[in-house]
Design an enzyme around this catalytic site. Structure first.
Site, PDB file in Angstrom:
ATOM      1  CD  GLU A  82      -3.112  -0.706   0.214  1.00  0.00           C
ATOM      2  OE1 GLU A  82      -3.077   0.390  -0.385  1.00  0.00           O
ATOM      3  OE2 GLU A  82      -4.001  -1.549   0.018  1.00  0.00           O
ATOM      4  CD  GLU A 113       4.749 -21.242  11.265  1.00  0.00           C
ATOM      5  OE1 GLU A 113       4.842 -21.349  12.498  1.00  0.00           O
ATOM      6  OE2 GLU A 113       3.781 -20.719  10.683  1.00  0.00           O
TER       7      GLU A 113
END
Length: 274
Positions: A82, A113
């Site tokens: 953004e 992960e």
């Protein structure tokens, strides 16, 4: 692990969720969500130190990296993505990296992960250096991908921060500028995409917005460097130019087309007045 480290995994304060009405579910979820901003407020002193560190380095040409897995990784990517349209900055100023790579944005990558070496490998692809800042995002504060990435960054003298939702976690212990937002047990036990995810999103908003303002990417309260990528944003830009300069809509629209930027149009107006 101690209970303090396991806060996000503690049993929900609510029982028999499957027996609740829709109204009860929504009301109770909302009740829990209302506690999140208060938890974030308590972390403002920590957030402030991290923002100061980021702004200082970015003013000197550094970049900001987010690293995370699952929901945390996706939130980092969202915030990073953004920044260019909102503040008109290059896409490599703020970057989000997720365990498992781009595939993991939409689909979980099994055990990605758990690799404590991969985050540093991912960072190295972008030539991370001591001008930059690396922020690890992990609700639990126990994600090996994040711990390993921060540890390696520290070893190379790179500034590190984190956003976690447990106190005294391994991730926070690795971060030079830790941010701990303790939101408590989730409505659905262990579902950290809920309150923890909301807290992380709020903190990310605070970090990137504050840093960009410090970097001069906002004038007054306006996004003068936003990308004019659709009709809504062009119309907003026109209104901003009208407000700042006093010209009519037709003139402001012409300037938007000529300069392609609110900032450039306003700067040219002020230069012509001198």
């Amino acid at each position: 692990m101690t209970d303090a480290i396991n806060t996000t995994e503690k049993e929900s304060n609510y029982q028999d969720l499957d027996k609740m009405s829709v109204h009860e579910l929504l009301t109770n979820i909302n009740k829990e969500d209302k506690t999140v901003p208060d938890a974030v407020e308590k972390a403002i002193p920590q957030i402030e130190k991290l923002v100061d560190a980021i702004a200082e380095r970015m003013q000197g040409g550094g970049r900001l990296f987010y690293i995370g897995a699952g929901t945390s990784g996706r939130l980092g990517i969202l915030d990073a993505s953004e920044c260019p349209p909102t503040f008109g900055v290059p896409p490599d100023w703020v970057m989000g990296l997720i365990a498992g790579g781009d595939k993991a944005i939409r689909n979980p990558v099994e055990f990605a992960e758990d690799d404590d070496e991969q985050a540093w490998k991912d960072l190295e692809k972008h030539a991370v250096n001591t001008d930059d800042v690396v922020i690890g995002i992990a609700a639990s504060g126990t994600t090996p991908y994040v711990i390993g990435g921060l540890r390696a960054a520290n070893a190379y003298g790179i500034a590190t921060g984190c956003i976690v939702c447990n106190s005294g976690s391994a991730v926070a212990n690795e971060a030079v500028y830790p941010v701990e937002v303790i939101v408590g047990p989730e409505f659905v036990t262990g579902s950290t995409r809920m309150k923890a995810g909301t807290a992380q999103k709020l903190v990310l908003n605070m970090i990137s917005t504050s840093v960009m303002i410090r970097l001069g990417r906002v004038k007054g309260n306006k996004m003068v460097d936003m990308q004019l990528s659709n009709h809504k944003l062009v119309s907003r830009g026109v209104r901003m130019i009208m407000h700042e300069t006093g010209v009519d809509e037709e003139t402001a629209t012409a300037w938007i087309k000529e300069f392609g930027s609110v900032r450039k149009a306003v700067d040219q107006f002020h230069q012509n007045k001198r």
